[in-house]
Design an enzyme around this catalytic site. Structure first.
Site, short mmCIF file in Angstrom:
data_model
loop_
_atom_site.label_atom_id
_atom_site.label_comp_id
_atom_site.label_asym_id
_atom_site.label_seq_id
_atom_site.Cartn_x
_atom_site.Cartn_y
_atom_site.Cartn_z
N CYS A 8 13.97 11.42 6.26
CA CYS A 8 13.82 11.10 7.68
C CYS A 8 15.16 11.08 8.39
CB CYS A 8 13.10 9.78 7.84
SG CYS A 8 13.75 8.54 6.75
N LYS A 48 0.89 -1.17 0.00
CA LYS A 48 0.00 0.00 0.00
C LYS A 48 0.93 1.22 0.00
CE LYS A 48 -1.72 3.06 1.91
NZ LYS A 48 -1.54 4.48 1.46
N GLU A 64 10.30 16.65 14.51
CA GLU A 64 10.65 16.47 13.11
C GLU A 64 9.84 17.44 12.26
OE1 GLU A 64 9.47 12.78 11.08
OE2 GLU A 64 11.56 12.71 10.47
N GLU A 107 9.90 1.90 10.47
CA GLU A 107 10.91 2.93 10.18
C GLU A 107 10.21 4.26 10.33
OE1 GLU A 107 14.02 2.43 9.59
OE2 GLU A 107 14.11 0.32 9.07
P1 NAD Z 1 2.25 8.75 7.35
O1 NAD Z 1 2.56 7.95 8.54
O2 NAD Z 1 1.06 9.62 7.38
O3 NAD Z 1 2.04 7.81 6.08
C1 NAD Z 1 2.91 6.77 5.73
C2 NAD Z 1 2.11 5.65 5.10
O4 NAD Z 1 1.19 5.13 6.04
C3 NAD Z 1 1.26 6.08 3.89
O5 NAD Z 1 1.24 5.04 2.93
C4 NAD Z 1 -0.12 6.25 4.51
O6 NAD Z 1 -1.16 6.09 3.58
C5 NAD Z 1 -0.12 5.14 5.52
N1 NAD Z 1 -1.08 5.35 6.64
C6 NAD Z 1 -1.56 6.50 7.14
N2 NAD Z 1 -2.44 6.26 8.15
C7 NAD Z 1 -2.50 4.91 8.27
C8 NAD Z 1 -3.21 4.05 9.14
N3 NAD Z 1 -4.05 4.50 10.07
N4 NAD Z 1 -3.04 2.71 9.01
C9 NAD Z 1 -2.19 2.22 8.08
N5 NAD Z 1 -1.50 2.98 7.22
C10 NAD Z 1 -1.64 4.32 7.32
O7 NAD Z 1 3.56 9.52 7.04
P2 NAD Z 1 3.84 10.56 5.87
O8 NAD Z 1 3.34 11.88 6.31
O9 NAD Z 1 3.34 10.01 4.60
O10 NAD Z 1 5.44 10.51 5.82
C11 NAD Z 1 6.26 11.37 6.56
C12 NAD Z 1 6.78 10.70 7.82
O11 NAD Z 1 7.42 9.45 7.51
C13 NAD Z 1 7.82 11.50 8.52
O12 NAD Z 1 7.53 11.55 9.89
C14 NAD Z 1 9.12 10.74 8.27
O13 NAD Z 1 10.13 10.87 9.20
C15 NAD Z 1 8.67 9.35 8.19
N6 NAD Z 1 9.62 8.58 7.38
C16 NAD Z 1 10.47 7.71 8.00
C17 NAD Z 1 11.39 7.01 7.27
C18 NAD Z 1 12.35 6.04 7.90
O14 NAD Z 1 12.94 5.24 7.19
N7 NAD Z 1 12.54 6.04 9.18
C19 NAD Z 1 11.43 7.16 5.91
C20 NAD Z 1 10.54 8.04 5.32
C21 NAD Z 1 9.63 8.74 6.06
#
Ligand code: NAD
Length: 462
Positions: free
Chosen positions: A279, A170, A369, A245
């Protein structure tokens, strides 16, 4: 931009169960460039069923054969490199050169590394009078973010497939087009039907259905700490393995013996690349008080050079969030030396490359962040003070240390509570385990450590 109006399930593009769609928007001009289906629990159900059915055969084939399929996948990604870069540029807004080098280049390197690891990894070992078999965990639910859209996909799918697992992906709703392109590449590479499945959709609908599905054996999630915490709780209740992650607030520690100009310039480039949406970005620069003003001046000059070149952030919500953090920095008394909260150009979700000086460790911009092109420069008194500041957040994903002497930098890095540290500007290594200490996550991606996440052991005693 090309967009499929179905889901890639069981080796074919199939109609979505519902009629809802998601608009894909180019962050540079705010124009809709495509439309993909918004998946429901029904689509997730079909995809998990396909992955479950494909699992026994994929798990049973020789690792060398899985390696050959992954090598074929890498070759398709190489052949379609330009298309990948153009797609990521269109849906994420990143400058084309960065898309070519990083958004297309890194997944090729990672897919290649797993083609090799699948062929060479010891899936069987001896321990005294036992033989230990490393077996695939089963069906993987992979949920990925938009910031490095293809890299995040490949960093999960390639090791899962190398291990013998099958996958339902997804992807993030902002960047589904490159995920569809990846599904085409999987198909072209001759990976059997059902081994990889794609369901596009919203996080709280399709993502949640996947994370909660009882027939998913492992959930691998990259994204925000808030969502990661929920997914971890759900997995815990189901006694299910989970890899998370999450976020970061990494420190770039410049020790007094370092080449200051180089450390500052590389540090600013690290934060500004991908518009700060990394990140592992070193968003806190730590400088000794005697070199502080010089470093601030260098950082402001370096950041100003990004003004014309930087891409937008991914969407309006992120733009508002990042600008909110800049306002907060000003309100809490930090000194703005580059950029600011005003939008540098319109249309598009642009944010000015911003540098704050006189940031103290307890300020919001030093703790949370931001996920935008915003650097905080902090002053330290001595090495112990630097270490306290570096380790003084809930995160521990990455970091950097600079010193005249490599051994001095290594000694400091060993005391940091973080999963990865670059010494004097060390380069990205696709084989190095990547993942967080503390609230930055659970588990590791990339290299052999990334592969073991998708394996479980069975011991046979003789
Ligand atoms: P997010 O958590 O909103 O979304 C990430 C993914 O999760 C998307 O595919 C989203 O559709 C899905 N998602 C959202 N709500 C969900 C739920 N209730 N159940 C299951 N899936 C759900 O994050 P974002 O805003 O898209 O990304 C930014 C964040 O991601 C930042 O905080 C960043 O640090 C983090 N990030 C971490 C890494 C790492 O490797 N540590 C890498 C990239 C991004």
């Amino acid at each position: 931009m090309k967009a499929h109006d179905g889901m890639y399930i069981d080796g074919a593009w199939r109609s979505a169960a519902g009629r809802d769609t998601i608009d894909v928007v180019n962050p540079v001009d705010e124009q809709v460039i495509g439309r993909v289906p918004a998946g429901t629990a029904e689509d997730v159900e079909a995809a998990v069923r396909a992955a479950r059915a494909a699992f026994p055969a994929w798990a049973a084939i020789a690792p060398a054969e899985r390696a050959a399929r992954l090598a074929a996948l890498r070759d398709v990604l190489v052949a379609r490199k330009d298309e990948i870069a153009e797609t990521v540029t269109a849906e994420l807004g990143s400058p084309l050169k960065f898309s070519q080098n990083v958004h297309a280049g890194t997944p090729i390197a990672v897919a290649g590394s797993y083609a090799e690891l699948a062929a060479t990894y010891p899936f069987e070992e001896k321990a005294g009078n036992s033989v230990v078999h490393h077996e695939p965990i089963g069906v993987v639910g992979a949920i990925t973010p938009w910031n490095y859209p293809l890299h995040q996909i490949v960093a999960k799918v390639a090791p899962a497939l190398a291990a013998g697992c099958t996958v339902v992906l997804k992807p993030a709703e902002d960047t589904p087009l490159v995920a569809q392109l990846f599904a085409e590449a999987v198909d072209e590479a001759g990976i059997p039907a059902g081994v990889f499945n794609l369901v596009t959709g919203l996080g709280p609908v399709a993502g949640q259905a996947l994370a909660e599905h009882p027939d998913v054996d492992l959930v691998s999630f990259t994204g925000s700490t808030a969502v990661g915490r929920r997914i971890g709780a759900t997995a815990g209740a189901a006694v299910k393995k989970v890899a998370l992650e999450l976020g970061g607030k990494s420190a770039n520690v410049i020790l007094p013996s370092a080449d200051l100009a180089r450390a500052v310039n590389v540090g600013v480039a690290n934060v500004m690349s991908n518009s700060g949406q990394t990140c592992s970005a070193w968003t806190r620069m730590l400088v000794h008080r005697d070199q502080y003003e010089e470093a601030v001046e260098l950082a402001a000059t370096a950041a100003a050079k990004y003004g014309e070149r930087i891409g937008p952030v991914v969407n309006a919500k992120q733009q508002a969030r990042v600008r909110g953090y800049i306002e907060k920095g000003l309100a809490e008394g930090a000194r703005l030396v580059a950029g600011g909260p005003e939008s540098p150009r319109e249309p598009g979700y642009f944010v000015s490359p911003t540098v704050f000086a006189d940031v103290t460790p307890e300020m919001t911009i030093a703790q949370e962040e931001i996920f935008g092109p915003v650097l905080s420069v902090l002053r330290y008194e001595d090495e112990e003070d630097a270490l306290r500041i570096a380790n003084g957040t809930v995160y521990g994903l990455a970091g950097a240390v600079w010193a005249g002497d490599e051994a001095e930098a290594v000694a400091f890095a060993r005391r940091m509570d973080t999963g990865q540290v670059d010494i004097n500007g060390g380069r990205f290594n696709p084989l190095a385990p990547f993942g967080g200490y503390k609230q930055s996550g659970v588990g590791r991606e990339l290299g052999a450590h990334g592969l073991t996440e998708y394996l479980q052991t069975k011991s046979l005693q003789f």
